[in-house]
Write a protein that holds these residues in place. Sequence first.
Motif, PDB file in Angstrom:
ATOM      1  N   GLY A  74       0.788  -1.228   0.000  1.00 12.15           N
ATOM      2  CA  GLY A  74       0.000   0.000   0.000  1.00 12.15           C
ATOM      3  C   GLY A  74       0.818   1.274   0.000  1.00 12.15           C
ATOM      4  N   SER A  75       2.137   1.172   0.001  1.00  9.16           N
ATOM      5  CA  SER A  75       2.992   2.365  -0.069  1.00  9.16           C
ATOM      6  C   SER A  75       3.182   2.776  -1.520  1.00  9.16           C
ATOM      7  N   ARG A  76       3.348   4.068  -1.754  1.00 11.62           N
ATOM      8  CA  ARG A  76       3.753   4.548  -3.071  1.00 11.62           C
ATOM      9  C   ARG A  76       5.273   4.535  -3.112  1.00 11.62           C
ATOM     10  N   GLY A  77       5.843   4.594  -4.288  1.00  8.85           N
ATOM     11  CA  GLY A  77       7.297   4.530  -4.339  1.00  8.85           C
ATOM     12  C   GLY A  77       7.868   4.945  -5.667  1.00  8.85           C
ATOM     13  N   ALA A  78       9.180   4.769  -5.753  1.00 10.56           N
ATOM     14  CA  ALA A  78       9.918   5.079  -6.971  1.00 10.56           C
ATOM     15  C   ALA A  78      11.260   4.369  -6.899  1.00 10.56           C
ATOM     16  N   PHE A  79      11.841   4.136  -8.066  1.00 12.43           N
ATOM     17  CA  PHE A  79      13.207   3.634  -8.099  1.00 12.43           C
ATOM     18  C   PHE A  79      13.895   4.137  -9.348  1.00 12.43           C
ATOM     19  N   ALA A  80      15.227   4.183  -9.271  1.00  9.56           N
ATOM     20  CA  ALA A  80      16.045   4.642 -10.388  1.00  9.56           C
ATOM     21  C   ALA A  80      17.306   3.795 -10.464  1.00  9.56           C
ATOM     22  N   ALA A  81      17.737   3.520 -11.678  1.00  8.08           N
ATOM     23  CA  ALA A  81      18.968   2.764 -11.900  1.00  8.08           C
ATOM     24  C   ALA A  81      20.167   3.683 -11.695  1.00  8.08           C
ATOM     25  N   ALA A  82      21.182   3.162 -11.028  1.00  2.24           N
ATOM     26  CA  ALA A  82      22.410   3.912 -10.783  1.00  2.24           C
ATOM     27  C   ALA A  82      23.571   3.370 -11.602  1.00  2.24           C
ATOM     28  N   ALA A  83      23.569   2.068 -11.863  1.00  2.00           N
ATOM     29  CA  ALA A  83      24.627   1.415 -12.638  1.00  2.00           C
ATOM     30  C   ALA A  83      24.022   0.185 -13.293  1.00  2.00           C
ATOM     31  N   GLY A  84      24.526  -0.184 -14.446  1.00  2.00           N
ATOM     32  CA  GLY A  84      23.982  -1.334 -15.152  1.00  2.00           C
ATOM     33  C   GLY A  84      22.591  -1.028 -15.670  1.00  2.00           C
TER      34      GLY A  84
ATOM     35  N   ASP B  76      21.229   4.340 -16.159  1.00  4.26           N
ATOM     36  CA  ASP B  76      21.790   5.697 -16.122  1.00  4.26           C
ATOM     37  C   ASP B  76      20.895   6.763 -15.496  1.00  4.26           C
ATOM     38  N   GLY B  77      20.418   6.523 -14.278  1.00  5.41           N
ATOM     39  CA  GLY B  77      19.627   7.528 -13.578  1.00  5.41           C
ATOM     40  C   GLY B  77      18.163   7.573 -13.980  1.00  5.41           C
ATOM     41  N   HIS B  78      17.755   6.767 -14.958  1.00  2.00           N
ATOM     42  CA  HIS B  78      16.344   6.717 -15.340  1.00  2.00           C
ATOM     43  C   HIS B  78      15.580   5.892 -14.314  1.00  2.00           C
ATOM     44  N   GLY B  79      14.356   6.312 -14.063  1.00  2.00           N
ATOM     45  CA  GLY B  79      13.571   5.620 -13.064  1.00  2.00           C
ATOM     46  C   GLY B  79      12.101   5.741 -13.345  1.00  2.00           C
ATOM     47  N   ARG B  80      11.314   5.335 -12.360  1.00  4.74           N
ATOM     48  CA  ARG B  80       9.863   5.421 -12.474  1.00  4.74           C
ATOM     49  C   ARG B  80       9.240   5.491 -11.090  1.00  4.74           C
ATOM     50  N   ALA B  81       8.132   6.184 -11.035  1.00  6.92           N
ATOM     51  CA  ALA B  81       7.354   6.299  -9.802  1.00  6.92           C
ATOM     52  C   ALA B  81       6.114   5.429  -9.942  1.00  6.92           C
ATOM     53  N   PHE B  82       5.530   5.041  -8.810  1.00  7.32           N
ATOM     54  CA  PHE B  82       4.331   4.206  -8.853  1.00  7.32           C
ATOM     55  C   PHE B  82       3.468   4.456  -7.629  1.00  7.32           C
ATOM     56  N   GLY B  83       2.205   4.086  -7.773  1.00  9.33           N
ATOM     57  CA  GLY B  83       1.231   4.283  -6.715  1.00  9.33           C
ATOM     58  C   GLY B  83       1.128   3.088  -5.782  1.00  9.33           C
ATOM     59  N   PRO B  84       0.193   3.155  -4.839  1.00  7.86           N
ATOM     60  CA  PRO B  84       0.097   2.157  -3.774  1.00  7.86           C
ATOM     61  C   PRO B  84      -0.403   0.777  -4.205  1.00  7.86           C
ATOM     62  N   HIS B  85      -0.897   0.622  -5.426  1.00 11.09           N
ATOM     63  CA  HIS B  85      -1.412  -0.676  -5.866  1.00 11.09           C
ATOM     64  C   HIS B  85      -0.518  -1.323  -6.918  1.00 11.09           C
TER      65      HIS B  85
END
Length: 180
Positions: A79-89, A122-131
């Motif tokens: 149920g948490s919202r979140g995000a992640f981004a690549a740092a290497a590879g 390379d620093g690209h990422g995405r955000a997402f909602g709680p579901h």
Amino acid sequence: MPDVHTPARPPALGEDGGPSASELLDFARRAATDPALVASLPLDPEGRTWLRLDGPGGSEAWLIGWPPGTGTGWHDHGGSRGAFAAAAGELTEQSLAAALPTEGWKILELADDVDRERRLSDGHGRAFGPHHVHQVLNLSADTHAVSVHAYYPPLPLMRRYSRTGPVLRLEAVEQPEEWA
């Protein structure tokens, strides 16, 4: 593993007073482009490694190392919202383009055309909602990947799923003390 503290800008607040998904993504991208932070993560050829970070506005954040050929399996974020981004590879995210109910079921048959896949580097990422339900994979045969993940509120639990074709099955519910 030791905590690593990363300075954060004041968050853009979500409806619950915490950082929004876009603020979490901004944090993850900035942290992913910090060479000293990324270099501080010990890498293990056998399994994922991680360091807990101070995320913005009371969020939970992690710097994660992914050996070649590893992944998370299908899961949600309790149920948490979140995000992640690549740092290497490069990481591959496979996700479902549908807001699934988070409780009250053990088996779901998914509709056609809900699968999504994206590659992040390379620093690209995405955000997402709680579901959001997804799995993250390092499909490389020979290169470690590193990423930054942030969640608000801090993860109360994670549900783990197995998937066979269109059938998604709840397999386990993990509590935060299991990730320490």
